[in-house]
Motif scaffolding. Structure first.
Motif, mmCIF file in Angstrom:
data_model
loop_
_atom_site.group_PDB
_atom_site.id
_atom_site.type_symbol
_atom_site.label_atom_id
_atom_site.label_comp_id
_atom_site.label_asym_id
_atom_site.label_seq_id
_atom_site.Cartn_x
_atom_site.Cartn_y
_atom_site.Cartn_z
ATOM 1 N N ARG A 1 0.846 -1.209 0.000
ATOM 2 C CA ARG A 1 0.000 0.000 0.000
ATOM 3 C C ARG A 1 0.877 1.254 0.000
ATOM 4 N N LYS A 2 1.912 1.259 0.796
ATOM 5 C CA LYS A 2 2.819 2.413 0.852
ATOM 6 C C LYS A 2 3.473 2.652 -0.506
ATOM 7 N N ALA A 3 3.919 1.578 -1.155
ATOM 8 C CA ALA A 3 4.534 1.713 -2.478
ATOM 9 C C ALA A 3 3.554 2.295 -3.484
ATOM 10 N N SER A 4 2.287 1.857 -3.404
ATOM 11 C CA SER A 4 1.264 2.375 -4.311
ATOM 12 C C SER A 4 1.003 3.855 -4.057
ATOM 13 N N LEU A 5 0.936 4.231 -2.789
ATOM 14 C CA LEU A 5 0.707 5.641 -2.441
ATOM 15 C C LEU A 5 1.891 6.513 -2.857
ATOM 16 N N ASP A 6 3.096 5.957 -2.777
ATOM 17 C CA ASP A 6 4.284 6.699 -3.227
ATOM 18 C C ASP A 6 4.215 6.978 -4.731
ATOM 19 N N LYS A 7 3.706 6.001 -5.478
ATOM 20 C CA LYS A 7 3.552 6.202 -6.929
ATOM 21 C C LYS A 7 2.526 7.296 -7.211
ATOM 22 N N VAL A 8 1.453 7.286 -6.435
ATOM 23 C CA VAL A 8 0.439 8.333 -6.594
ATOM 24 C C VAL A 8 1.039 9.695 -6.280
ATOM 25 N N ALA A 9 1.848 9.762 -5.208
ATOM 26 C CA ALA A 9 2.499 11.026 -4.840
ATOM 27 C C ALA A 9 3.405 11.511 -5.962
ATOM 28 N N LYS A 10 4.140 10.579 -6.573
ATOM 29 C CA LYS A 10 5.036 10.941 -7.685
ATOM 30 C C LYS A 10 4.217 11.447 -8.878
ATOM 31 N N ASN A 11 3.102 10.785 -9.168
ATOM 32 C CA ASN A 11 2.247 11.194 -10.287
ATOM 33 C C ASN A 11 1.646 12.581 -10.039
ATOM 34 N N LEU A 12 1.229 12.834 -8.800
ATOM 35 C CA LEU A 12 0.673 14.142 -8.462
ATOM 36 C C LEU A 12 1.725 15.235 -8.549
ATOM 37 N N ALA A 13 2.947 14.899 -8.141
ATOM 38 C CA ALA A 13 4.041 15.869 -8.242
ATOM 39 C C ALA A 13 4.327 16.197 -9.706
ATOM 40 N N ASP A 14 4.269 15.147 -10.558
ATOM 41 C CA ASP A 14 4.473 15.378 -11.999
ATOM 42 C C ASP A 14 3.350 16.239 -12.574
ATOM 43 N N GLN A 15 2.118 15.982 -12.114
ATOM 44 C CA GLN A 15 0.993 16.799 -12.580
ATOM 45 C C GLN A 15 1.166 18.255 -12.137
ATOM 46 N N GLN A 16 1.667 18.448 -10.921
ATOM 47 C CA GLN A 16 1.886 19.798 -10.416
ATOM 48 C C GLN A 16 2.931 20.533 -11.246
ATOM 49 N N LEU A 17 4.006 19.828 -11.594
ATOM 50 C CA LEU A 17 5.040 20.448 -12.433
ATOM 51 C C LEU A 17 4.488 20.796 -13.814
ATOM 52 N N ALA A 18 3.671 19.883 -14.372
ATOM 53 C CA ALA A 18 3.070 20.141 -15.686
ATOM 54 C C ALA A 18 2.133 21.349 -15.614
ATOM 55 N N LEU A 19 1.379 21.450 -14.506
ATOM 56 C CA LEU A 19 0.476 22.587 -14.342
ATOM 57 C C LEU A 19 1.261 23.890 -14.218
ATOM 58 N N GLU A 20 2.378 23.833 -13.502
ATOM 59 C CA GLU A 20 3.206 25.034 -13.362
ATOM 60 C C GLU A 20 3.786 25.461 -14.704
ATOM 61 N N ARG A 21 4.174 24.462 -15.514
ATOM 62 C CA ARG A 21 4.690 24.798 -16.852
ATOM 63 C C ARG A 21 3.572 25.409 -17.710
ATOM 64 N N ARG A 22 2.363 24.844 -17.611
ATOM 65 C CA ARG A 22 1.242 25.398 -18.376
ATOM 66 C C ARG A 22 0.915 26.814 -17.888
ATOM 67 N N THR A 23 0.945 27.025 -16.592
ATOM 68 C CA THR A 23 0.662 28.354 -16.047
ATOM 69 C C THR A 23 1.660 29.376 -16.576
ATOM 70 N N GLU A 24 2.933 28.989 -16.557
ATOM 71 C CA GLU A 24 3.974 29.901 -17.042
ATOM 72 C C GLU A 24 3.814 30.171 -18.535
#
Length: 466
Positions: free
Chosen positions: A402-425
Motif C-alpha cells: 500500500r505504501k509503495a502504491s501511495l508513493d507512486k500516486v504522490a510521484k504522479n501528483l508531483a508530476d501533474q503539479q510540475l506540468a500545471l506550473e509549466r502550463r501556467t507559465e
C-alpha cells in the motif's frame, strides 16, 4: 515571465494587463490546481497514516518479543531466589516446583591451561616446521607450521585457526625464558589440552609443569562438585540445568567451610500479573493508535473531519484479524481463554484487566503454571497474533504494498503539479504577449487619431482667422 518586463497598466488601453492575465490564467488552471492540492493532501495523510500504523504494529510485536525472550522468560509461574549469589545464582522455568534446597559448592568446573617448555630465546625463538596437533576431549586439530616459524608466529596461527574451537594461545615471558601458554573455554574433567607433532612444543595436559618442562600450570581441568540436600552432583559446566527440575543453577563461587546456600522456589503471582499487564498495555497502545487513525471528529465549523485511515478496508481487515485472536480458544488443558485471567475487551476495543479475577485464577484455580503456555506456547496468543499481523506488516506485506502504491500516486501528483506550473507559465507568457501586442496597436491607433485631430483642429483654426 513576460508580464514582468512590461508596465502593469497598458499605455494604449489603460487596462491592468497583469491582473487581466492572472485572472484568465487562474480561470483556466484553478480547478486542476485545487484537484491536485486536495489529492496531494489526502495522499500524504494516507502515507503518514500507513507509516504510523506500521510503527504501532512493530512496537506491539517488539513488546511480545520481549515478553517471549528465552534469556529473560516472562510468565513463569515460579520464582527462585538464592541466599548467596556470590556462590550460586538461580533462575526458574515454568516447570519448577515450589520448595527449598540447601546447596554446598565444593568445586567449580575449571578449564585446561597448559604451558610449553621454556624458550631462552623469548618469543622470537625458532620453531621446527611440521604438523602441530592440538588435542582436547577426543578432538584433534592439525596446524601446519611452515619453515621459519617462531614462537610468536605459532601463537598467532593457533589463535587464528582454533579461536572458533574456544582454544587460545599467548606467550608469557617469565624468568628464564618464554613459554607458549594455551587455554580453553571448555570446562570439565577430560578437557585437558595436549600438543604433539613438533618436538619442542610437546605438551601433555595431564602432567603438571615442572622446572623448564611443559605441562598443566596449576591443576588439570575438573568438574564442578556440589551437594544438593546432601546428594552429590557433578557437572562439566558451571551452569547446571538438569540437577533440579525447572531450575538453572549458575555456580559463581565455592562455599565457605561448613556453610550452605539456601535456594527457595515459590509461586510468582506478582511476576505473572506484571507480565500479563505488560501485554495488556502493549495491546491497548496499539488499539489507541489504530483508533486515532480511523476515528472521525468535528472541526470548529462543525464540519466532519476523517482520520487518515477512516473507512480504509485494509485497516479494518487488520483490526478484525487481531481481535479474532483475542477471542480464540487456546490449546491449554484448563486455561484456554484470556477471560479466565480477567482480561476482557471494552467498547472502545481496548482490553481491561481485572486483578481480582486474576488472583482468583492463580490462588483458587491454580492456573499459574498454564499462563506461559497460553501466551508463548505452540499456537499460543503470541504466535497466533504474529501470524495475524505479519501479512500486513512484513516487508512484503499489504501495508508495504500500500505504501509503495501511495508513493507512486504522490510521484504522479508531483508530476501533474510540475506540468500545471509549466502550463501556467506558458499561458501567462502567451496571454501577456497578446495583450501587450493589442495595447501597442491601440496606442498606435490613438496616436494616429491624435494626429488627424490635430490636422482638423489646425484647419478649423485657419478657417476662423480668414
Amino acid at each position: 515571465m513576460a508580464s514582468s518586463i512590461v508596465s502593469s497598466i497598458g499605455l494604449g488601453t489603460g487596462l491592468n494587463i497583469t491582473e487581466m492575465v492572472q485572472a484568465l490564467v487562474s480561470a483556466d488552471t484553478a480547478a486542476k490546481k485545487a484537484q491536485i492540492t486536495r489529492q496531494t493532501s489526502n495522499n500524504a495523510a494516507m502515507i503518514s497514516g500507513v507509516g504510523s500504523l506500521r510503527s504501532a504494529l512493530t512496537a506491539f510485536q517488539d513488546a511480545m518479543k520481549k515478553l517471549n525472550d528465552p534469556n529473560a522468560p516472562s510468565f513463569n509461574a515460579y520464582s527462585a531466589k538464592s541466599a548467596n549469589e556470590a556462590v550460586i545464582k538461580v533462575t526458574s522455568s515454568n516447570k519448577a516446583v515450589a520448595g527449598s534446597y540447601s546447596i554446598v559448592v565444593d568445586k567449580m568446573a575449571t578449564s585446561s591451561k597448559v604451558a610449553s617448555q621454556q624458550f631462552a630465546g623469548g618469543s622470537t625463538s625458532a620453531i621446527s616446521a611440521g604438523q602441530l596437533t592440538v588435542s582436547q576431549g577426543g578432538n584433534n586439530w592439525n596446524i601446519d607450521i611452515a619453515s621459519g616459524a617462531t614462537l610468536e608466529s605459532v601463537r598467532d596461527q593457533i589463535n587464528k585457526e582454533l579461536n572458533v574451537q574456544g582454544v587460545s594461545a599467548n606467550i608469557v615471558n617469565a624468568e628464564g625464558g618464554a613459554r607458549l601458554v594455551l587455554s580453553s573455554t571448555t570446562t570439565g574433567a577430560g578437557s585437558d589440552i595436549s600438543l604433539s607433532g613438533i618436538p619442542e612444543l610437546q605438551i601433555d595436559g595431564t602432567v603438571k609443569m615442572s622446572g623448564t618442562g611443559a605441562g598443566y600450570i596449576t591443576d588439570p581441568a575438573h568438574d564442578a562438585e556440589l551437594t544438593i540436600d546432601g546428594l552429590k552432583v557433578t557437572s562439566a559446566k558451571n551452569t547446571i540445568d538438569s540437577a533440579i527440575s525447572g531450575m538453572t543453577l549458575e555456580l559463581t563461587g565455592v562455599s565457605a567451610a561448613g556453610t550452605s546456600t539456601s535456594i527457595t522456589v515459590a509461586a510468582d503471582n506478582e511476576g505473572l500479573q506484571k507480565s500479563v499487564q505488560s501485554f495488556v498495555d502493549a495491546y491497548n497502545t496499539l488499539q489507541k493508535a489504530i483508533t486515532s487513525l480511523t476515528s472521525t471528529s468535528r472541526d470548529d465549523d462543525d464540519n466532519l473531519v476523517l482520520g487518515p485511515l477512516t473507512n480504509d478496508p485494509t485497516t479494518r481487515s487488520l483490526v478484525n484479524d487481531i481481535r479474532k485472536v483475542l477471542s480464540e480458544v487456546g490449546a491449554g488443558s484448563q486455561l484456554t481463554t484470556l477471560s479466565q485471567l480477567g482480561i476482557n475487551t471494552t467498547k472502545d476495543g481496548t482490553l481491561e484487566f481485572n486483578s481480582t479475577k486474576f488472583n482468583a485464577a492463580m490462588n483458587d484455580k491454580k492456573l499459574g503454571a498454564e499462563v506461559q503456555e497460553l501466551f508463548t506456547g505452540t499456537n499460543g496468543i503470541f504466535e497466533r497474533m504474529n501470524k495475524a499481523i505479519d501479512p500486513y506488516n512484513s516487508t512484503d506485506g499489504s501495508l508495504a504494498t500500500r505504501k509503495a502504491s501511495l508513493d507512486k500516486v504522490a510521484k504522479n501528483l508531483a508530476d501533474q503539479q510540475l506540468a500545471l506550473e509549466r502550463r501556467t507559465e506558458s499561458l501567462t507568457e502567451s496571454l501577456t504577449k497578446k495583450f501587450v501586442a493589442m495595447d501597442t496597436a491601440v496606442a498606435k491607433l490613438n496616436a494616429q487619431a491624435n494626429q488627424i485631430k490635430s490636422v482638423f483642429d489646425a484647419l478649423n483654426a485657419q478657417a476662423k482667422n480668414s
